[in-house]
Design a protein around this motif. Structure first.
Motif, PDB file in Angstrom:
ATOM      1  N   ASP A 223      74.557  55.264  73.200  1.00 15.58           N
ATOM      2  CA  ASP A 223      75.399  55.784  72.112  1.00 15.58           C
ATOM      3  C   ASP A 223      74.568  55.793  70.838  1.00 15.58           C
ATOM      4  O   ASP A 223      73.869  54.819  70.543  1.00 15.58           O
ATOM      5  CB  ASP A 223      76.648  54.920  71.916  1.00 15.58           C
ATOM      6  CG  ASP A 223      77.735  55.669  71.147  1.00 15.58           C
ATOM      7  OD1 ASP A 223      78.712  56.111  71.768  1.00 15.58           O
ATOM      8  OD2 ASP A 223      77.581  55.832  69.914  1.00 15.58           O
ATOM      9  N   ARG A 228      78.673  50.963  66.996  1.00 14.92           N
ATOM     10  CA  ARG A 228      79.522  51.129  68.192  1.00 14.92           C
ATOM     11  C   ARG A 228      78.799  50.598  69.436  1.00 14.92           C
ATOM     12  O   ARG A 228      79.436  50.112  70.364  1.00 14.92           O
ATOM     13  CB  ARG A 228      79.923  52.600  68.354  1.00 14.92           C
ATOM     14  CG  ARG A 228      81.008  52.988  67.334  1.00 14.92           C
ATOM     15  CD  ARG A 228      81.297  54.464  67.355  1.00 14.92           C
ATOM     16  NE  ARG A 228      81.948  54.943  68.547  1.00 14.92           N
ATOM     17  CZ  ARG A 228      83.274  55.004  68.734  1.00 14.92           C
ATOM     18  NH1 ARG A 228      84.085  54.596  67.801  1.00 14.92           N
ATOM     19  NH2 ARG A 228      83.781  55.483  69.858  1.00 14.92           N
ATOM     20  N   ASP A 272      80.890  62.178  77.517  1.00 12.20           N
ATOM     21  CA  ASP A 272      82.210  61.973  76.906  1.00 12.20           C
ATOM     22  C   ASP A 272      82.025  62.122  75.392  1.00 12.20           C
ATOM     23  O   ASP A 272      81.800  61.140  74.686  1.00 12.20           O
ATOM     24  CB  ASP A 272      82.707  60.569  77.282  1.00 12.20           C
ATOM     25  CG  ASP A 272      84.113  60.297  76.781  1.00 12.20           C
ATOM     26  OD1 ASP A 272      84.938  61.226  76.816  1.00 12.20           O
ATOM     27  OD2 ASP A 272      84.384  59.158  76.355  1.00 12.20           O
TER      28      ASP A 272
HETATM   29  C1  LIG Z   1      84.642  59.725  72.621  1.00  9.50           C
HETATM   30  S1  LIG Z   1      83.534  58.541  72.047  1.00  9.50           S
HETATM   31  C2  LIG Z   1      82.973  57.811  73.548  1.00  9.50           C
HETATM   32  C3  LIG Z   1      83.952  56.872  74.170  1.00  9.50           C
HETATM   33  C4  LIG Z   1      83.362  56.113  75.342  1.00  9.50           C
HETATM   34  N1  LIG Z   1      82.839  57.003  76.358  1.00  9.50           N
HETATM   35  C5  LIG Z   1      84.390  55.203  75.973  1.00  9.50           C
HETATM   36  O1  LIG Z   1      84.946  55.531  77.024  1.00  9.50           O
HETATM   37  O2  LIG Z   1      84.619  54.120  75.422  1.00  9.50           O
HETATM   38  C6  LIG Z   1      82.164  59.493  71.579  1.00  9.50           C
HETATM   39  C7  LIG Z   1      80.958  58.681  71.230  1.00  9.50           C
HETATM   40  O3  LIG Z   1      79.872  59.584  70.999  1.00  9.50           O
HETATM   41  C8  LIG Z   1      78.993  58.962  70.125  1.00  9.50           C
HETATM   42  N2  LIG Z   1      78.064  59.993  69.614  1.00  9.50           N
HETATM   43  C9  LIG Z   1      78.248  60.860  68.598  1.00  9.50           C
HETATM   44  N3  LIG Z   1      77.151  61.627  68.449  1.00  9.50           N
HETATM   45  C10 LIG Z   1      76.268  61.243  69.404  1.00  9.50           C
HETATM   46  C11 LIG Z   1      74.958  61.650  69.740  1.00  9.50           C
HETATM   47  N4  LIG Z   1      74.334  62.632  69.058  1.00  9.50           N
HETATM   48  N5  LIG Z   1      74.331  61.028  70.757  1.00  9.50           N
HETATM   49  C12 LIG Z   1      74.958  60.036  71.444  1.00  9.50           C
HETATM   50  N6  LIG Z   1      76.193  59.599  71.142  1.00  9.50           N
HETATM   51  C13 LIG Z   1      76.858  60.208  70.149  1.00  9.50           C
HETATM   52  C14 LIG Z   1      79.884  58.317  69.101  1.00  9.50           C
HETATM   53  O4  LIG Z   1      79.215  57.282  68.426  1.00  9.50           O
HETATM   54  C15 LIG Z   1      81.046  57.842  69.969  1.00  9.50           C
HETATM   55  O5  LIG Z   1      80.893  56.494  70.269  1.00  9.50           O
END
Ligand SMILES: C[S@@+](CC[C@H](N)C(=O)[O-])C[C@H]1O[C@@H](n2cnc3c(N)ncnc32)[C@H](O)[C@@H]1O
Length: 403
Positions: A223, A228, A272
């Motif tokens: 992530d 987070r 996700d």
């Molecule tokens: C919907 S949440 C994920 C929830 C997680 N899969 C769960 O079930 O608990 C989306 C996540 O994408 C991350 N995110 C945003 N931009 C990102 C990037 N460029 N690369 C990786 N992660 C990213 C955010 O920090 C966030 O934690």
């Protein structure tokens, strides 16, 4: 100042000069006007989110929308993902006494097991090159990840779960999450020894579900957000024994770069993505993506989602599978991202993509969730007052082997 208009601007100039001699009523009126302009109420982000949904989903979901809207605005239901690493069956027995049931086991009971290579028949897209989609309903199949147990209360039952409790070793007995969030993990259908990548993993609900399968050959949870990712570590400490925890690689990279870093490595990739989190956006003012100052970020979401999905596809081995998921109802963040990614994979990377048929999920899980029946590809769980989960969109793509 723009909102003041010519008259307001003139008033502001007058005010800065201060009241001159003469009668008082003029300046008082002007002062009032400037104050009105400066403090004009902003539309709260939750209202703005609802306006957006009314416009977008009203047209798409039509007569379903009022019910989905009511669901979104009411208390969400949870599921209790049992922690197989805290092996006492006390929690399961307790939940069954309360009339909760393991919806995954119930679905598996309806399905016929099939072999690994069994897949639905597929048809070419309009242009005849980019993607394919099943045209016939496949037989009911247990083509979903094993060993995942998640308890929910029946439709219409809004009992709340007690908070999770630690076992003798300090591991919590279950993880509370939107039960529909498990469907993308089930759809990924992890097989023994699969190398699995969870590209946007924090705070880690789906990572934990992936670990519950007990069959991942190796799991990488990534992530971009360091704070987070810390929550992901905390979740692992609370639910997973040290020896298993140490097999999980936790990274904090920008997922968009993953394809270049470790291309073609994984059997299964979960993407996700960050999205408009529709339920949160219509109910919570805090950390709301519809806040005015986040307009640009919100408008750029489909681009970010597309880049993350492309990275996920590139990280997958030929023959491997990617599940893309959001918690949004938006066509632009769901099907449109899939279509565009499949097109780019084909035209820019010479990678064929098959969109897998997941319609059997609708049949298997219809007692627990309300599904939208008109998705162009993938499946969408709609909030409903009697089964208030979601929204969850998920779509499975297979990276084709070179012919
Ligand atoms: C919907 S949440 C994920 C929830 C997680 N899969 C769960 O079930 O608990 C989306 C996540 O994408 C991350 N995110 C945003 N931009 C990102 C990037 N460029 N690369 C990786 N992660 C990213 C955010 O920090 C966030 O934690």
């Amino acid at each position: 100042m723009a909102a003041l208009g010519a008259r307001g601007r003139a008033a502001a100039v007058l005010l800065r000069r201060g009241p001159g001699p003469g009668p008082r009523p003029g300046p008082r009126r002007y002062r009032h006007k400037e104050k009105w302009a400066a403090t004009a109420p902003r539309i709260p982000p939750t209202r703005l989110a609802l306006h957006h949904l009314d416009a977008g989903c009203g047209a798409r979901l039509r007569e379903l929308w009022p019910s989905v809207r009511a669901g979104l605005l009411c208390e969400q239901k949870y599921g209790a993902l049992l922690n197989n690493f805290a092996p006492s069956d006390r929690a399961a027995r307790e939940l069954e006494l309360l009339n909760a049931a393991d919806f995954v086991a119930e679905a598996a009971g309806k399905a016929q097991p099939v072999g690994r290579g069994d897949s639905a028949s597929l048809e070419e897209s309009g242009e005849g090159r980019v993607m394919a989609r099943a045209v016939t309903s496949p037989p009911l199949r247990t083509s979903f990840s094993p060993n995942i147990k998640c308890y929910t209360f029946p439709r219409g039952d809004i009992t709340r779960f007690r908070p999770a409790r630690p076992d003798a070793l300090g591991l919590l007995d279950y993880y509370l999450m939107d039960a529909a969030s498990l469907l993308p993990v089930l759809a990924l259908n992890v097989q023994p020894d699969d190398f699995v990548l969870d590209l946007c993993a924090a705070p880690g609900g789906k990572t934990l579900a992936l670990l519950q399968t007990g069959v991942c050959g190796h799991l990488t949870a990534n992530d971009v957000s360091v704070s987070r990712t810390r929550r992901l570590h905390q979740m692992l400490h609370s639910y997973v024994p040290k020896e298993i925890r140490e097999t999980v690689s936790v990274t904090s990279c920008d997922g968009r770069d993953w394809g270049q870093l470790e291309g073609g490595t994984f059997h299964k990739v979960l993407v996700d993505v960050p999205c408009t989190t529709d339920r949160h956006s219509v109910t919570e003012e805090d950390n709301n993506i519809f806040h005015k100052r986040r307009t640009k970020e919100r408008q750029m979401l489909p681009m970010l989602q597309l880049q993350l999905l492309m990275a996920g596809i590139l990280a997958t081995k030929p023959g491997g599978e990617v599940v893309y998921s959001t918690c949004s109802l938006s066509l632009l963040q769901n099907e449109c991202v899939i279509e565009r990614a499949a097109e780019i994979a084909e035209t820019q990377f010479n990678i064929g993509i098959h969109v897998e048929d997941l319609s059997h999920f609708r049949t298997l899980f219809q007692d627990t969730f309300s599904f939208f029946s008109d998705c162009r590809m993938g499946e969408l769980v709609l909030p409903h007052l009697t089964a208030n989960f979601g929204p969850t969109y998920f779509c499975k793509l297979r990276r084709m082997r070179k012919g």
